[in-house]
Design an enzyme around this catalytic site. Structure first.
Site, short mmCIF file in Angstrom:
data_model
loop_
_atom_site.label_atom_id
_atom_site.label_comp_id
_atom_site.label_asym_id
_atom_site.label_seq_id
_atom_site.Cartn_x
_atom_site.Cartn_y
_atom_site.Cartn_z
N TYR A 155 68.78 32.91 -58.72
CA TYR A 155 67.68 32.22 -58.04
C TYR A 155 67.25 32.96 -56.77
O TYR A 155 66.08 32.90 -56.40
CB TYR A 155 68.03 30.75 -57.77
CG TYR A 155 67.99 29.96 -59.06
CD1 TYR A 155 66.77 29.63 -59.64
CD2 TYR A 155 69.16 29.63 -59.74
CE1 TYR A 155 66.72 28.96 -60.85
CE2 TYR A 155 69.12 28.95 -60.95
CZ TYR A 155 67.89 28.63 -61.50
OH TYR A 155 67.84 27.97 -62.70
N ARG A 161 64.80 35.37 -58.06
CA ARG A 161 63.55 34.71 -58.45
C ARG A 161 62.77 34.26 -57.22
O ARG A 161 61.55 34.32 -57.18
CB ARG A 161 63.85 33.53 -59.36
CG ARG A 161 64.57 33.97 -60.62
CD ARG A 161 64.47 32.95 -61.70
NE ARG A 161 63.08 32.66 -61.95
CZ ARG A 161 62.63 31.47 -62.31
NH1 ARG A 161 63.45 30.46 -62.44
NH2 ARG A 161 61.36 31.29 -62.51
N GLN A 176 55.83 22.41 -64.03
CA GLN A 176 57.22 22.74 -64.34
C GLN A 176 57.62 24.01 -63.60
O GLN A 176 58.77 24.41 -63.64
CB GLN A 176 57.38 23.00 -65.85
CG GLN A 176 57.01 21.81 -66.70
CD GLN A 176 56.88 22.21 -68.16
OE1 GLN A 176 57.86 22.22 -68.90
NE2 GLN A 176 55.68 22.53 -68.59
N HIS A 235 60.26 19.97 -61.81
CA HIS A 235 61.50 20.75 -61.97
C HIS A 235 62.00 21.35 -60.66
O HIS A 235 62.77 22.30 -60.67
CB HIS A 235 61.29 21.86 -63.01
CG HIS A 235 61.19 21.35 -64.42
ND1 HIS A 235 60.77 22.12 -65.47
CD2 HIS A 235 61.46 20.13 -64.93
CE1 HIS A 235 60.79 21.38 -66.59
NE2 HIS A 235 61.20 20.17 -66.28
N CYS A 280 71.68 19.35 -51.25
CA CYS A 280 73.13 19.15 -51.08
C CYS A 280 73.67 18.35 -52.26
O CYS A 280 73.23 17.22 -52.50
CB CYS A 280 73.44 18.43 -49.78
SG CYS A 280 75.20 18.03 -49.61
N CYS A 313 75.44 14.98 -50.74
CA CYS A 313 74.73 13.84 -50.14
C CYS A 313 73.25 13.77 -50.49
O CYS A 313 72.53 12.90 -49.99
CB CYS A 313 74.91 13.84 -48.62
SG CYS A 313 73.85 15.03 -47.74
N CYS A 329 75.82 22.13 -45.99
CA CYS A 329 74.69 21.22 -45.86
C CYS A 329 74.45 20.96 -44.38
O CYS A 329 75.40 20.62 -43.66
CB CYS A 329 75.01 19.92 -46.58
SG CYS A 329 73.91 18.55 -46.17
N THR A 338 52.26 26.18 -71.24
CA THR A 338 53.59 25.60 -71.44
C THR A 338 53.88 25.51 -72.93
O THR A 338 53.00 25.21 -73.73
CB THR A 338 53.72 24.23 -70.73
OG1 THR A 338 55.02 23.70 -70.98
CG2 THR A 338 52.66 23.24 -71.16
N ALA A 371 45.37 32.44 -69.26
CA ALA A 371 45.02 31.36 -68.35
C ALA A 371 43.98 31.78 -67.32
O ALA A 371 43.07 31.02 -67.00
CB ALA A 371 46.29 30.85 -67.65
P1 NAD Z 1 57.81 28.81 -71.47
O1 NAD Z 1 58.20 30.16 -70.99
O2 NAD Z 1 58.70 28.09 -72.40
O3 NAD Z 1 56.39 28.94 -72.17
C1 NAD Z 1 55.36 29.69 -71.59
C2 NAD Z 1 54.09 29.44 -72.36
O4 NAD Z 1 53.04 30.11 -71.71
C3 NAD Z 1 54.13 29.97 -73.80
O5 NAD Z 1 53.65 28.95 -74.66
C4 NAD Z 1 53.18 31.17 -73.78
O6 NAD Z 1 52.46 31.30 -74.98
C5 NAD Z 1 52.26 30.80 -72.66
N1 NAD Z 1 51.67 31.94 -71.95
C6 NAD Z 1 52.24 33.13 -71.62
N2 NAD Z 1 51.38 33.90 -70.92
C7 NAD Z 1 50.23 33.17 -70.80
C8 NAD Z 1 48.97 33.42 -70.18
N3 NAD Z 1 48.70 34.57 -69.54
N4 NAD Z 1 48.01 32.45 -70.26
C9 NAD Z 1 48.25 31.28 -70.92
N5 NAD Z 1 49.43 31.00 -71.52
C10 NAD Z 1 50.40 31.93 -71.46
O7 NAD Z 1 57.50 27.97 -70.17
P2 NAD Z 1 57.51 26.41 -69.87
O8 NAD Z 1 56.91 25.66 -71.00
O9 NAD Z 1 56.94 26.27 -68.52
O10 NAD Z 1 59.05 26.01 -69.80
C11 NAD Z 1 59.93 26.89 -69.15
C12 NAD Z 1 60.87 26.31 -68.13
O11 NAD Z 1 61.34 27.40 -67.32
C13 NAD Z 1 60.25 25.37 -67.16
O12 NAD Z 1 61.11 24.31 -67.07
C14 NAD Z 1 60.20 26.09 -65.80
O13 NAD Z 1 60.80 25.29 -64.81
C15 NAD Z 1 61.03 27.31 -65.95
N6 NAD Z 1 60.33 28.57 -65.54
C16 NAD Z 1 59.50 28.59 -64.44
C17 NAD Z 1 58.83 29.78 -64.08
C18 NAD Z 1 57.93 29.78 -62.85
O14 NAD Z 1 58.09 28.96 -61.97
N7 NAD Z 1 56.94 30.69 -62.76
C19 NAD Z 1 58.99 30.93 -64.85
C20 NAD Z 1 59.87 30.88 -65.97
C21 NAD Z 1 60.52 29.68 -66.29
ZN ZN Z 2 75.04 16.99 -47.53
#
Ligand code: NAD
Ligand code: ZN
Length: 228
Positions: free
Chosen positions: A53, A56, A88, A105, A113, A116, A132, A172, A215
């Site tokens: 993390y 990330r 998410q 998420h 923490c 607590c 904490c 998603t 997107a």
């Molecule tokens: P996922 O990785 O399971 O799915 C990603 C989706 O995005 C896929 O369906 C894919 O086809 C689509 N995709 C990829 N590139 C794209 C684009 N340029 N335009 C449009 N669509 C596109 O992700 P999820 O459904 O969000 O679930 C993953 C879990 O992992 C979540 O719970 C999240 O918390 C975590 N996560 C978060 C991040 C972040 O914060 N950026 C990154 C990775 C994972």
């Molecule tokens: Zn605490």
């Protein structure tokens, strides 16, 4: 009044250079979900999870917004009805764009923490056993909802879904519940449904309209159409 609920996932931030969950070669692909995204994994190897993390968090802090984040922020500002964004994503890019979002998420910039439940701003690097600031227990963890844990704000989200006229899922995969079930809840309450994704997903069948493409293009075009 029109009320739009938008669910966003990792695909929204893919064009900002943040790997999605199931991307090949990405940060996620190098680790098993059980190791880095479950409470059991954290218990087994807190150092590995903190480092994961930390990496990330650093990556997200350097990431640039893409056109889709900006378009959603514009929609929230200019749409004459209500626009609720549920994400998410843990990367903080919605906020950077100026959107108000519900983080189901958690978020990379949050620390929690385990003793607590106190929350505070995460430092850039967290280490196992960090204290904490409230109760002093060596129990700091990322404020991220792991697999097997209950997502945040579920009651609030259910209420929004029950009252929305349009539900839109962006970038998603429909593989992670409960978020994958939101479209069914929205449909049950009579909402229109739109899916924006690079390709079909596990739940595409539940959506009435599909906008297929990156997107940055599809969300921008969709927002322009709505506002015109
Ligand atoms: P996922 O990785 O399971 O799915 C990603 C989706 O995005 C896929 O369906 C894919 O086809 C689509 N995709 C990829 N590139 C794209 C684009 N340029 N335009 C449009 N669509 C596109 O992700 P999820 O459904 O969000 O679930 C993953 C879990 O992992 C979540 O719970 C999240 O918390 C975590 N996560 C978060 C991040 C972040 O914060 N950026 C990154 C990775 C994972
Ligand atoms: Zn605490």
């Amino acid at each position: 009044m029109e009320k739009i609920v938008i669910l966003t996932g990792a695909g929204l931030s893919a064009e900002s250079g943040l790997g999605t969950f199931r991307d090949e070669g990405g940060l996620w692909a190098q680790h098993r979900i059980e190791d880095v995204a479950t409470p059991e994994g954290f218990q087994r190897n807190p150092r590995l999870v903190m480092d994961f993390y930390n990496a990330r968090r650093e990556q997200a802090a350097q990431a640039q917004l893409n056109a889709a984040h900006k378009a959603l922020a514009r929609l929230q500002k200019e749409f004459p009805g209500e626009v609720i964004i549920v994400t998410q994503n843990v990367d903080g890019l919605h906020e950077k764009a100026g959107s108000a979002v519900i983080h189901m998420h958690g978020a990379l910039d949050g620390a929690l923490c385990a003793a607590c439940d106190h929350r505070w701003q995460a430092p850039l690097r967290m280490a196992p056993g960090d204290a904490c600031p409230k109760c002093n227990a060596p129990a700091a963890r990322p404020d991220i909802v792991w697999f097997g844990e209950i997502p945040y704000h579920m009651e609030e989200i259910a209420a929004h879904l029950a009252g929305c006229t349009l539900f839109v899922a962006i970038g998603t995969s429909g593989q992670v519940y409960p978020a994958a079930g939101f479209v069914q809840e929205a449909l049950m309450h009579g909402a229109q449904t739109v899916e924006i994704n690079l390709n079909a997903t596990d739940v595409s069948g539940a959506f009435q309209t599909h906008l297929i493409g990156p997107a940055s293009q599809e969300v921008t075009r969709w927002v322009e159409n709505l506002l015109n």
